[in-house]
Design a protein around this motif. Structure first.
Motif, PDB file in Angstrom:
ATOM      1  N   SER A 191      12.251  -4.026   2.507  1.00 40.51           N
ATOM      2  CA  SER A 191      12.061  -3.195   1.454  1.00 40.51           C
ATOM      3  C   SER A 191      12.849  -1.860   1.990  1.00 40.51           C
ATOM      4  O   SER A 191      12.829  -1.321   3.253  1.00 40.51           O
ATOM      5  N   ALA A 314       4.897  -5.421   4.592  1.00 40.53           N
ATOM      6  CA  ALA A 314       5.700  -4.358   3.728  1.00 40.53           C
ATOM      7  C   ALA A 314       6.844  -3.706   4.663  1.00 40.53           C
ATOM      8  O   ALA A 314       7.828  -3.445   4.051  1.00 40.53           O
ATOM      9  N   ASN A 377       6.532  -1.996  -1.669  1.00 42.79           N
ATOM     10  CA  ASN A 377       6.033  -0.891  -1.348  1.00 42.79           C
ATOM     11  C   ASN A 377       5.775  -0.005  -2.455  1.00 42.79           C
ATOM     12  O   ASN A 377       5.198   1.166  -2.301  1.00 42.79           O
ATOM     13  N   SER A 378       6.128  -0.125  -3.577  1.00 42.87           N
ATOM     14  CA  SER A 378       6.422   0.383  -4.698  1.00 42.87           C
ATOM     15  C   SER A 378       6.218  -0.345  -6.037  1.00 42.87           C
ATOM     16  O   SER A 378       6.850  -1.404  -6.144  1.00 42.87           O
TER      17      SER A 378
END
Length: 402
Positions: A191, A314, A377-378
């Motif tokens: 990430s 993550a 994460n998003s």
């Protein structure tokens, strides 16, 4: 004290206050990361130039002259210090100023020598050339002093033109550095959203536009006639740029900071100097990894993803994965690139997408919940990865399969 334009003066003072506060905070953080030194120097150099309109109001004439003369080395220091800051942010190891980096400060040193000589001139010549613009005063100077003054004027003009070229060169170098940095991130992290330094790219683009105008105006000012620019616009732009650089600079940590203290800090795709290598063969030409070892590592990698579901972390990084399967990180990188023909970033996100596909079909979770449950994460990162691996958006995939 009489201020003709109070609002303009307030903008200039605000800019200087932001610079002083931010530079102080950055210097206090130097004990943690040396990268804050070049950014603090960059801000202070900008501050010395931003001080010019303020000094005309607050300082006596001799200090105005001092400020004006010292602005030359400050001008030549801005681009190199910003380059060193970008280099430090993207370094795979804790950055410290090296002999190789010192050469970037040579133009500023030349400007400092010019400034020092100018400061040693008699006050009447400083005032005539820099304040009252009465160049006829030079004609009454001794011959040697005339030669020195004219030499200083010519060298200053060359330095200002050199600043135009210098800024363009470092602008290109920083953008190239950031491009290579984005590639290296994907060899180490699964990430990268918080590490991609998009704010710096935006800031450089904005600075590039302002720089282009200022550079053009400087050249025209010395050769023809300058373009008239509202001082309010100039002061506002400078305040916004300084505020953005200060705000993000104080918030930003080095991209590879979390790898600094891990057992394996070997970052793939880099030489000892921190510059990316040009090819896979060059990267691994000294590697002792053989085919059998690579196959064993590939098997461990698949088990870590399918069995241990490590992709759910993550914050998964190459050093973390290396510690989990007890293999050197550079061997893992070589196995991924040469045996499995995939980057670390894509390897992990492919497994996340595969898990997300099952969740989209067999659950009623929202797209965001699915993204978070498989390690993203998003939502934006999930959409990008999902579309890359499936050719469609998560919503379209759910409609198609259910």
């Amino acid at each position: 004290m009489i201020v003709e334009h109070p609002s303009l003066f307030a903008l200039n003072v605000a800019t200087l206050c932001v610079i002083i506060f931010s530079a102080h905070q950055l210097i206090l953080r130097v004990r943690t990361y040396q990268i804050y030194w070049p950014l603090a120097v960059c801000l202070l150099a900008i501050g010395l130039i931003a001080m010019l309109p303020i000094s005309k109001v607050l300082l006596p004439i001799k200090w105005q002259i001092f400020n004006l003369i010292t602005s030359l080395p400050a001008l030549l220091l801005i681009a190199p210090s910003l380059w060193l800051y970008a280099k430090a942010l993207t370094s795979s190891t804790p950055w410290q100023l090296s002999r190789h980096d010192v050469r970037h400060l040579i133009p500023a040193c030349v400007g400092s020598i010019i400034a020092f000589i100018a400061l040693c001139l008699p006050a009447r010549y400083q005032h005539g050339v820099l304040v009252s613009d009465e160049l006829t005063v030079i004609a009454h100077a001794p011959n040697l002093l005339q030669i020195i003054i004219y030499g200083l004027l010519i060298m200053t003009f060359v330095c200002v033109l050199g600043w135009v070229v210098q800024s363009a060169w470092y602008f290109y170098k920083i953008l190239s550095l950031l491009r290579d940095y984005h590639i290296r991130l994907k060899d180490v992290f699964a990430s990268t959203e918080q590490k991609e330094l998009h704010w710096l790219v935006w800031l450089l683009t904005s600075v590039g536009g302002v720089w282009l105008f200022i550079a053009t105006n400087l050249v025209l000012n010395n050769l023809l006639s300058p373009i008239q620019l509202s001082p309010y616009l100039h002061a506002t732009l400078l305040l916004l740029l300084v505020y953005s650089l200060s705000l993000w600079g104080l918030r930003q940590k080095p991209g590879f900071a979390e790898c600094y203290h891990l057992e394996s800090t070997s970052v793939p795709n880099q030489t000892l100097t921190g510059e990316p290598t040009s090819s896979s063969e060059e990267k691994y030409q000294r590697s002792a990894l053989d085919t059998q070892q690579a196959q064993r590592i590939a098997t461990k990698l698949q088990h870590a993803m399918h069995g241990d579901k490590l992709y759910l972390d993550a914050a998964l990084s190459l050093p973390k994965l290396a510690a989990h399967i007890h293999a050197p990180s550079h061997y893992i990188s070589q196995t991924l690139n040469e045996t499995l023909d995939i980057r670390f970033f894509d390897f992990v996100n492919q497994h996340r997408v595969d898990a997300a596909k099952q969740s989209l079909i067999h659950s009623d979770k929202t797209i965001l919940d699915v993204a978070m449950s498989v390690g993203f994460n998003s939502k934006s990162a999930f959409y990008t990865a999902f579309k890359k691996h499936t050719g469609m958006t998560p919503s379209a995939y759910r409609k198609k399969e259910t």
